[in-house]
Scaffold this active site. Structure first.
Site, mmCIF file in Angstrom:
data_model
loop_
_atom_site.group_PDB
_atom_site.id
_atom_site.type_symbol
_atom_site.label_atom_id
_atom_site.label_comp_id
_atom_site.label_asym_id
_atom_site.label_seq_id
_atom_site.Cartn_x
_atom_site.Cartn_y
_atom_site.Cartn_z
ATOM 1 N N SER A 142 0.833 -1.219 0.125
ATOM 2 C CA SER A 142 0.092 0.034 -0.150
ATOM 3 C C SER A 142 1.133 1.164 -0.072
ATOM 4 O O SER A 142 1.869 1.035 0.283
ATOM 5 C CB SER A 142 -0.911 0.035 1.460
ATOM 6 O OG SER A 142 -1.368 1.074 1.455
ATOM 7 N N TYR A 155 -1.633 -0.976 10.356
ATOM 8 C CA TYR A 155 -1.788 -1.376 9.213
ATOM 9 C C TYR A 155 -0.548 -0.443 8.365
ATOM 10 O O TYR A 155 0.101 -1.376 7.586
ATOM 11 C CB TYR A 155 -2.882 -0.262 8.337
ATOM 12 C CG TYR A 155 -3.176 -0.724 6.907
ATOM 13 C CD1 TYR A 155 -3.947 -1.897 6.642
ATOM 14 C CD2 TYR A 155 -2.990 0.314 6.168
ATOM 15 C CE1 TYR A 155 -4.073 -2.437 5.116
ATOM 16 C CE2 TYR A 155 -3.083 -0.089 4.601
ATOM 17 C CZ TYR A 155 -3.887 -1.208 4.212
ATOM 18 O OH TYR A 155 -4.172 -1.276 2.866
HETATM 19 N N1 LIG Z 1 -8.628 -0.176 -1.455
HETATM 20 C C1 LIG Z 1 -7.512 0.604 -1.252
HETATM 21 O O1 LIG Z 1 -7.716 1.715 -1.089
HETATM 22 C C2 LIG Z 1 -6.073 -0.113 -0.974
HETATM 23 C C3 LIG Z 1 -5.223 0.725 -0.998
HETATM 24 C C4 LIG Z 1 -3.853 0.182 -0.588
HETATM 25 C C5 LIG Z 1 -3.839 -1.325 -0.275
HETATM 26 N N2 LIG Z 1 -4.828 -2.043 -0.569
HETATM 27 C C6 LIG Z 1 -4.587 -3.438 -0.348
HETATM 28 O O2 LIG Z 1 -5.082 -4.215 -1.272
HETATM 29 C C7 LIG Z 1 -5.435 -5.419 -0.842
HETATM 30 C C8 LIG Z 1 -6.945 -5.823 -1.574
HETATM 31 O O3 LIG Z 1 -7.779 -4.901 -0.665
HETATM 32 P P1 LIG Z 1 -9.128 -4.490 -1.465
HETATM 33 O O4 LIG Z 1 -9.097 -3.039 -1.213
HETATM 34 O O5 LIG Z 1 -9.429 -4.862 -2.702
HETATM 35 O O6 LIG Z 1 -10.250 -4.711 -0.059
HETATM 36 P P2 LIG Z 1 -11.293 -6.024 -0.166
HETATM 37 O O7 LIG Z 1 -11.876 -5.901 1.093
HETATM 38 O O8 LIG Z 1 -12.312 -5.763 -1.264
HETATM 39 O O9 LIG Z 1 -10.373 -7.310 -0.406
HETATM 40 C C9 LIG Z 1 -9.453 -7.892 0.591
HETATM 41 C C10 LIG Z 1 -9.869 -9.388 0.130
HETATM 42 O O10 LIG Z 1 -8.995 -10.114 1.308
HETATM 43 C C11 LIG Z 1 -9.845 -11.154 1.932
HETATM 44 N N3 LIG Z 1 -9.379 -11.632 3.098
HETATM 45 C C12 LIG Z 1 -9.268 -10.826 4.114
HETATM 46 N N4 LIG Z 1 -8.679 -11.430 5.317
HETATM 47 C C13 LIG Z 1 -8.516 -12.747 4.694
HETATM 48 C C14 LIG Z 1 -7.774 -13.812 5.361
HETATM 49 N N5 LIG Z 1 -7.444 -13.934 6.676
HETATM 50 N N6 LIG Z 1 -7.546 -14.974 4.350
HETATM 51 C C15 LIG Z 1 -7.824 -14.801 3.270
HETATM 52 N N7 LIG Z 1 -8.297 -13.757 2.622
HETATM 53 C C16 LIG Z 1 -8.566 -12.688 3.444
HETATM 54 C C17 LIG Z 1 -11.256 -10.580 2.031
HETATM 55 O O11 LIG Z 1 -12.074 -11.497 2.125
HETATM 56 C C18 LIG Z 1 -11.331 -9.974 0.550
HETATM 57 O O12 LIG Z 1 -11.780 -10.716 -0.468
HETATM 58 C C19 LIG Z 1 -5.250 -5.531 0.510
HETATM 59 O O13 LIG Z 1 -4.214 -5.951 0.891
HETATM 60 C C20 LIG Z 1 -5.412 -4.074 0.974
HETATM 61 O O14 LIG Z 1 -4.511 -3.697 2.233
HETATM 62 C C21 LIG Z 1 -6.022 -1.367 -0.711
#
Ligand SMILES: NC(=O)c1ccc[n+]([C@@H]2O[C@H](COP(=O)([O-])OP(=O)(O)OC[C@H]3O[C@@H](n4cnc5c(N)ncnc54)[C@H](O)[C@@H]3O)[C@@H](O)[C@H]2O)c1
Length: 250
Positions: A142, A155
């Site tokens: 991130s 985080y």
């Molecule tokens: N959305 C943003 O702005 C953003 C920015 C930077 C980084 N991220 C990172 O991107 C990645 C995806 O996030 P997203 O935004 O698509 O959110 P999201 O919540 O849509 O996706 C996260 C996924 O991880 C799964 N998950 C959570 N805990 C788990 C576990 N213990 N075992 C297996 N799966 C698990 C959830 O069920 C979900 O499908 C994450 O690592 C998040 O930290 C997101």
């Protein structure tokens, strides 16, 4: 483009958001996709891929549990022969909390999913790649892995550590045909960040300060994700790639 024809890609966190978009994009580029997630909507992701003529399997997997990660790898090998690329993307975002009020359980849970989950996957994948002529790993960090935001200490710590794990493993295995990079998204509109988008005051001040003035759609991460996992990135390893609409550029 069939860049991933005859390749198998493992995606964690493929139920929603960036992981689902990436799973669909990999499948669209010809890959068979194995999805590990705790959320059953990952089964829908697999169904969408199959309905479009692709190949995908969902295996319920909690990345915090090494034995479940091993089962995911084993299922993938059993079904598709081997893994060529892995997108370690599963993650959680704890609610904003002042540093001095972060509870031990909140801290431990964030580290368990966002850091140890990535470590578990990397270890299993690297062992597999060492026996199978190499492979590619892309970890979702991130911009919180590169800079700090207020009230997000667990985080920020976990994501900085993902950047560290990426570098540490990349230098160890670069000569063994294993490339390891990290993706650092800025604000992406997904179920994880939806509460932020619903918070009028927060989102308008955030977007005002954002050079590009908007959040990304999950699909806007996929160009970088597929590139880093493809042979076009054959000399690229040990790095973190920021995709944030210039948020961290000023
Ligand atoms: N959305 C943003 O702005 C953003 C920015 C930077 C980084 N991220 C990172 O991107 C990645 C995806 O996030 P997203 O935004 O698509 O959110 P999201 O919540 O849509 O996706 C996260 C996924 O991880 C799964 N998950 C959570 N805990 C788990 C576990 N213990 N075992 C297996 N799966 C698990 C959830 O069920 C979900 O499908 C994450 O690592 C998040 O930290 C997101």
């Amino acid at each position: 483009m069939q860049e991933f024809q005859d390749k198998t890609v493992l995606v964690t966190g493929g139920a929603t958001g960036i992981g689902r978009a990436a799973a669909l994009a990999f499948a669209n580029a010809g890959a068979a996709v194995m999805i590990g997630d705790v959320d059953e909507r990952a089964g829908e992701t697999a169904e969408i891929i199959k309905s479009r003529g692709g190949s995908a399997t969902y295996q319920p997997t909690d990345v915090t549990d090494r034995s479940q990660v091993d089962s995911l790898l084993a299922k993938c090998v059993n079904q598709y022969g081997r893994v060529h690329a892995a997108f370690n993307n599963a993650g959680i975002l704890p609610p904003p909390t002042p540093f001095h009020e972060v509870t031990e359980s909140n801290f431990d849970r964030t580290i368990a999913v966002d850091l140890k989950g990535v470590f578990n996957c990397m270890q299993a994948e690297i062992s597999h790649f060492l026996e199978n002529d190499g492979g590619v790993i892309l970890n979702t960090a991130s911009i919180a892995g590169v800079i700090a935001d207020p009230q997000m200490a667990p985080y920020v710590a976990a994501k900085h550590a993902v950047v560290g794990l990426t570098k540490a493993a990349a230098i160890e295995y670069a000569r063994q045909g294993i490339r390891i990079n990290a993706l650092a998204p800025g604000l992406v509109r997904t179920p994880m960040t939806e509460p932020w988008f619903q918070d009028e005051e927060f989102i308008s001040s955030f977007l005002e300060a954002s050079p590009i003035g908007r959040g990304a759609a999950p699909e806007e991460m996929c160009g970088m994700i597929l590139h880093l996992c493809s042979d076009a990135a054959s000399f690229t390893t040990g790095q973190t790639f920021i995709v944030d609409g210039a948020q961290t550029a000023h």
